[in-house]
Write a protein that holds these residues in place. Structure first.
Motif, PDB file in Angstrom:
ATOM      1  N   ASP A 262       0.832  -1.217   0.000  1.00  0.00           N
ATOM      2  CA  ASP A 262       0.000   0.000   0.000  1.00  0.00           C
ATOM      3  C   ASP A 262       0.860   1.257   0.000  1.00  0.00           C
ATOM      4  O   ASP A 262       0.473   2.282  -0.549  1.00  0.00           O
ATOM      5  N   TYR A 263       2.050   1.162   0.620  1.00  0.00           N
ATOM      6  CA  TYR A 263       2.938   2.339   0.617  1.00  0.00           C
ATOM      7  C   TYR A 263       3.355   2.670  -0.820  1.00  0.00           C
ATOM      8  O   TYR A 263       3.412   3.823  -1.212  1.00  0.00           O
ATOM      9  N   ASP A 264       3.662   1.624  -1.592  1.00  0.00           N
ATOM     10  CA  ASP A 264       4.039   1.856  -2.994  1.00  0.00           C
ATOM     11  C   ASP A 264       2.888   2.517  -3.746  1.00  0.00           C
ATOM     12  O   ASP A 264       3.097   3.379  -4.598  1.00  0.00           O
ATOM     13  N   ARG A 265       1.686   2.099  -3.408  1.00  0.00           N
ATOM     14  CA  ARG A 265       0.508   2.646  -4.116  1.00  0.00           C
ATOM     15  C   ARG A 265       0.310   4.115  -3.764  1.00  0.00           C
ATOM     16  O   ARG A 265      -0.038   4.922  -4.621  1.00  0.00           O
ATOM     17  N   ILE A 266       0.584   4.473  -2.511  1.00  0.00           N
ATOM     18  CA  ILE A 266       0.438   5.887  -2.120  1.00  0.00           C
ATOM     19  C   ILE A 266       1.518   6.733  -2.821  1.00  0.00           C
ATOM     20  O   ILE A 266       1.236   7.793  -3.379  1.00  0.00           O
TER      21      ILE A 266
END
Ligand code: BGC
Length: 454
Positions: A262-266
């Motif tokens: 999810d961090y990559d997506r943010i």
């Protein structure tokens, strides 16, 4: 670092060997697709032809100008190739104001031409003919050494009226507008090609150029027979050609979703190029610091960090609001720290949050988080490199590397080597060498080869 809860929390950054193997397989497949004319359009890694077919032999001579655009700084260089594998370089760095980074193409190229003009005057070389190599480090479809169509911007650049335009022409026109008739643009190249050429100038086994800096990408020496889109006459005269993999875009069709977090997506959502350069966004200097900031914010919210800090609310507020506050350079400083004093880490925590008293346990934990993020980046680079080394399949393959993350992170090289050893075919020896000013020396070498052909 002993806290099992934080270990569990960071687990999604730790890629298992079987996950890495899957990334390795998918990467190899994209390379094959990129080189094949029927599948090229669908490949994540476009494997662009550079039109550089000769590696330097060390005898190159002459004075060349080089431009380097695409990292943190814009540079103009005067490179004197002296034969005997030797070169001297004088250079100057020019800032690019933010309004130009996101302005029009004409503004950008006028700015470049002005810096070039100032440099030539300061060096007092403007009287004689000056061949120039332009290291332009963005995805481009090359139609020849001097013709290179920009596909799209990356790394925060976003100048209008430039996509699908010939960058060589834009530069030539801007130079002509300033009246510098002595300068001739002879070659356009990517920074990876510059790095490969500059390392090959010193080591004849160099076959790969890698950049792990603001962005991330690699190029390598391929057999012409495997490159469908290369014109047949160029296959008759030479056996090899350098391919610019543009591997930053690996994953853009969804192939890395099984390892993205999810961090990559943010990080992706906050960038100007959403959905693009997804492999790069897990690896390069423009994004690593942000990944740590986001993970640290969540870990603090979940009471895994700063448990005993009187400053916790302030810490949460800074981490939440100040996008970009955790710089990639901080990862390097933190991993360079010595036990048990954690001087760098303490200073960084003071810089960020104004904390007076820093808890050693928090330092250990933050260091562990930085390690997880950097190690994942290095592992991803390593499987890509192993894929290229195995494709090249020569007994000794040297990789030339440049870029701030590789150069300044104290463990990146070691992390990469450990994983490469797992994936490189037994019997192939590989080595990694640091490039010395690839973008400058490499641009001069490509221009030198071009002027020889001319
Ligand atoms: C660009 C590449 C470049 C790399 C390293 C990426 O964003 O697409 O062309 O080689 O950054 O600078």
């Amino acid at each position: 670092m002993q806290d099992p809860r934080l270990k569990e929390f960071m687990k999604e950054f730790t890629l298992s060997d079987s996950q890495l193997k899957e990334v390795y397989n998918r990467f190899g497949n994209e390379i094959r697709k990129g080189l094949n004319k029927d599948t090229h359009a669908k490949a994540d890694t476009k494997c662009f032809i550079t039109y550089v077919q000769d590696l330097p032999n060390g005898d190159e001579r002459g004075k060349f100008l080089a431009l380097d655009l695409g990292g943190t700084n814009f540079r103009v260089l005067l490179v004197t190739l002296k034969g005997h594998h030797d070169a001297t370089i004088v250079s100057n760095t020019y800032p690019i104001p933010q309004e130009i980074l996101v302005g029009t193409g004409e503004q950008l190229f006028d700015h470049i031409a002005k810096c070039l003009d100032d440099f030539v005057k300061a060096q007092q070389v403007g009287e004689s003919y000056l061949p120039l190599g332009f290291t332009f480090s963005f995805p481009c479809v090359q139609l020849g050494l001097k013709k290179s169509m920009l596909v799209r911007w990356t790394k925060g650049f976003q100048c209008s009226n430039t996509e699908n335009e010939d960058v060589g022409r834009l530069l030539k026109e801007a130079i002509a507008r300033r009246g510098n008739t002595e300068i001739e643009v002879l070659a356009l190249l990517n920074d990876t090609t510059g790095t490969l050429m500059s390392c090959a100038h010193r080591n004849a086994n160099c076959r790969i150029g890698l950049i792990v800096g603001t962005g991330c990408n690699a190029c390598y020496v391929e057999n012409v027979d495997c490159v469908d889109l290369l014109e047949p006459e160029l296959k008759r005269t030479k056996k090899k050609v350098i391919i610019n993999v543009e591997w930053g875009a690996f994953g853009d069709s969804g192939l890395l979703e099984f390892v993205r977090t999810d961090y990559d997506r943010i990080v992706d959502k906050m960038s100007p190029n959403i959905g693009q350069q997804l492999y790069e966004k897990m690896i390069s200097g423009m994004y690593l610091g942000e990944l740590v900031r986001l993970a640290l914010h969540k870990a603090t919210k979940e009471n895994l960090m700063f448990l005993r800090s009187a400053n916790k609310n302030k810490i949460l507020e800074v981490l939440n609001k100040e996008v970009g506050c955790f710089k990639t350079e901080m990862l390097s400083r933190i991993e360079a720290d010595t036990f048990p004093d954690f001087t760098n880490t303490k200073n960084i925590l003071k810089e960020l949050f104004g904390s007076e008293k820093v808890n050693i346990e928090d330092c250990q934990k933050l260091r562990f988080m930085c390690e997880c993020v950097a190690q994942r980046a290095a592992n991803l680079v390593a499987v890509g490199l192993a894929g290229l080394v195995n494709r090249i399949n020569e007994p000794n393959v040297v990789i030339g590397v440049d870029g701030s993350v590789y150069k300044h992170h104290p463990k990146f090289d070691a992390y990469m080597r450990v994983t490469m050893r797992k994936f490189v075919t037994p019997g192939i020896k590989f080595d990694i060498m640091l490039s010395e000013d690839g973008s400058g020396r490499g641009a001069a070498l490509v221009a030198a080869v071009a002027s020889r052909q001319k």
